[in-house]
Motif scaffolding. Structure first.
Motif, PDB file in Angstrom:
ATOM      1  N   ILE A   1       0.624  -1.231   0.276  1.00  0.00           N
ATOM      2  CA  ILE A   1       0.085  -0.105  -0.281  1.00  0.00           C
ATOM      3  C   ILE A   1       0.873   1.502  -0.106  1.00  0.00           C
ATOM      4  O   ILE A   1       1.053   2.264  -0.844  1.00  0.00           O
ATOM      5  CB  ILE A   1      -0.305   0.148   1.098  1.00  0.00           C
ATOM      6  N   PHE A   2       1.589   1.125   1.092  1.00  0.00           N
ATOM      7  CA  PHE A   2       2.531   2.656   0.979  1.00  0.00           C
ATOM      8  C   PHE A   2       4.053   2.562   0.337  1.00  0.00           C
ATOM      9  O   PHE A   2       4.508   4.195  -0.312  1.00  0.00           O
ATOM     10  CB  PHE A   2       3.106   3.061   2.531  1.00  0.00           C
ATOM     11  N   GLN A   3       4.562   1.588  -0.282  1.00  0.00           N
ATOM     12  CA  GLN A   3       5.819   1.183  -1.291  1.00  0.00           C
ATOM     13  C   GLN A   3       6.505   1.845  -0.293  1.00  0.00           C
ATOM     14  O   GLN A   3       7.391   2.903  -1.221  1.00  0.00           O
ATOM     15  CB  GLN A   3       4.920   1.579  -2.823  1.00  0.00           C
ATOM     16  N   PRO A   4       7.058   1.493   0.628  1.00  0.00           N
ATOM     17  CA  PRO A   4       8.515   2.236   1.070  1.00  0.00           C
ATOM     18  C   PRO A   4       9.565   2.173   0.714  1.00  0.00           C
ATOM     19  O   PRO A   4       9.478   0.990   0.463  1.00  0.00           O
ATOM     20  CB  PRO A   4       7.763   2.288   2.414  1.00  0.00           C
ATOM     21  N   THR A   5      10.792   3.119   1.275  1.00  0.00           N
ATOM     22  CA  THR A   5      12.046   2.362   0.067  1.00  0.00           C
ATOM     23  C   THR A   5      12.068   1.579   1.451  1.00  0.00           C
ATOM     24  O   THR A   5      11.721   1.173   3.013  1.00  0.00           O
ATOM     25  CB  THR A   5      12.668   3.451   0.447  1.00  0.00           C
ATOM     26  N   GLU A   6      13.104   0.525   1.201  1.00  0.00           N
ATOM     27  CA  GLU A   6      13.603  -0.150   2.143  1.00  0.00           C
ATOM     28  C   GLU A   6      14.462   0.753   3.410  1.00  0.00           C
ATOM     29  O   GLU A   6      14.589  -0.287   4.415  1.00  0.00           O
ATOM     30  CB  GLU A   6      15.150  -0.725   1.434  1.00  0.00           C
ATOM     31  N   GLU A   7      14.803   1.750   3.680  1.00  0.00           N
ATOM     32  CA  GLU A   7      15.296   2.302   4.094  1.00  0.00           C
ATOM     33  C   GLU A   7      14.214   2.742   5.353  1.00  0.00           C
ATOM     34  O   GLU A   7      14.239   2.600   6.450  1.00  0.00           O
ATOM     35  CB  GLU A   7      16.091   3.918   4.477  1.00  0.00           C
ATOM     36  N   GLN A   8      13.491   3.164   4.661  1.00  0.00           N
ATOM     37  CA  GLN A   8      11.865   3.304   5.556  1.00  0.00           C
ATOM     38  C   GLN A   8      11.099   1.640   6.124  1.00  0.00           C
ATOM     39  O   GLN A   8      10.901   2.069   7.776  1.00  0.00           O
ATOM     40  CB  GLN A   8      10.885   3.722   4.403  1.00  0.00           C
ATOM     41  N   MET A   9      11.350   0.652   5.257  1.00  0.00           N
ATOM     42  CA  MET A   9      10.828  -0.174   5.757  1.00  0.00           C
ATOM     43  C   MET A   9      11.970  -1.189   7.099  1.00  0.00           C
ATOM     44  O   MET A   9      11.031  -1.289   8.001  1.00  0.00           O
ATOM     45  CB  MET A   9      11.147  -1.629   4.660  1.00  0.00           C
ATOM     46  N   GLU A  10      13.106  -0.978   7.094  1.00  0.00           N
ATOM     47  CA  GLU A  10      13.822  -0.975   8.050  1.00  0.00           C
ATOM     48  C   GLU A  10      13.352  -0.448   9.499  1.00  0.00           C
ATOM     49  O   GLU A  10      13.371  -0.917  10.396  1.00  0.00           O
ATOM     50  CB  GLU A  10      14.851  -1.044   7.536  1.00  0.00           C
ATOM     51  N   ARG A  11      13.402   1.050   9.129  1.00  0.00           N
ATOM     52  CA  ARG A  11      12.754   2.116  10.266  1.00  0.00           C
ATOM     53  C   ARG A  11      11.518   1.404  10.737  1.00  0.00           C
ATOM     54  O   ARG A  11      11.931   1.044  11.857  1.00  0.00           O
ATOM     55  CB  ARG A  11      13.376   3.588   9.703  1.00  0.00           C
ATOM     56  N   PHE A  12      11.003   1.381   9.961  1.00  0.00           N
ATOM     57  CA  PHE A  12       9.657   0.378  10.501  1.00  0.00           C
ATOM     58  C   PHE A  12       9.661  -0.095  11.207  1.00  0.00           C
ATOM     59  O   PHE A  12       8.846  -0.624  11.983  1.00  0.00           O
ATOM     60  CB  PHE A  12       8.649   0.577   9.089  1.00  0.00           C
ATOM     61  N   THR A  13       9.929  -1.141  10.700  1.00  0.00           N
ATOM     62  CA  THR A  13      10.344  -2.855  11.196  1.00  0.00           C
ATOM     63  C   THR A  13      10.946  -2.514  12.839  1.00  0.00           C
ATOM     64  O   THR A  13      10.223  -3.329  13.815  1.00  0.00           O
ATOM     65  CB  THR A  13      11.159  -3.783  10.430  1.00  0.00           C
ATOM     66  N   ASN A  14      11.954  -1.502  12.930  1.00  0.00           N
ATOM     67  CA  ASN A  14      12.799  -1.888  14.077  1.00  0.00           C
ATOM     68  C   ASN A  14      11.364  -1.129  15.164  1.00  0.00           C
ATOM     69  O   ASN A  14      11.551  -1.525  16.144  1.00  0.00           O
ATOM     70  CB  ASN A  14      13.968  -0.866  13.963  1.00  0.00           C
TER      71      ASN A  14
END
Length: 81
Positions: A48-61
């Motif tokens: 849905i949001f198509q985040p970058t890898e960096e954003q996804m890593e920050r979100f996951t953490n």
């Protein structure tokens, strides 16, 4: 003995039906169910949001850091990284 006989022969009793149903159901562990939920949520966020890898890593953490310690430990190392 008469109770056992009635359970085995009387159609109005469930008898061993319960045990047959329990045997058919596979137990899912807490860790596995948590893993399924987290992976489904991450895949939905990506779609849905198509985040970058960096954003996804920050979100996951950030997401995992909010879990209680025992839940953090239950998540596989690949998600907790």
């Amino acid at each position: 003995m008469s109770v056992e006989k009635r359970d085995d022969e009387d159609d109005r009793t469930i008898g061993e039906l319960f045990y047959y149903m329990v045997d058919e159901l596979v137990d899912i562990t807490f860790n596995h169910s948590l893993q399924i939920l987290v992976e489904a949520m991450f895949e939905s966020v990506k779609e849905i949001f198509q985040p970058t890898e960096e954003q996804m890593e920050r979100f996951t953490n950030a997401f995992i850091s909010r879990f209680p310690k025992h839940m953090q430990e239950a998540i596989s190392p690949s998600l907790a990284a």
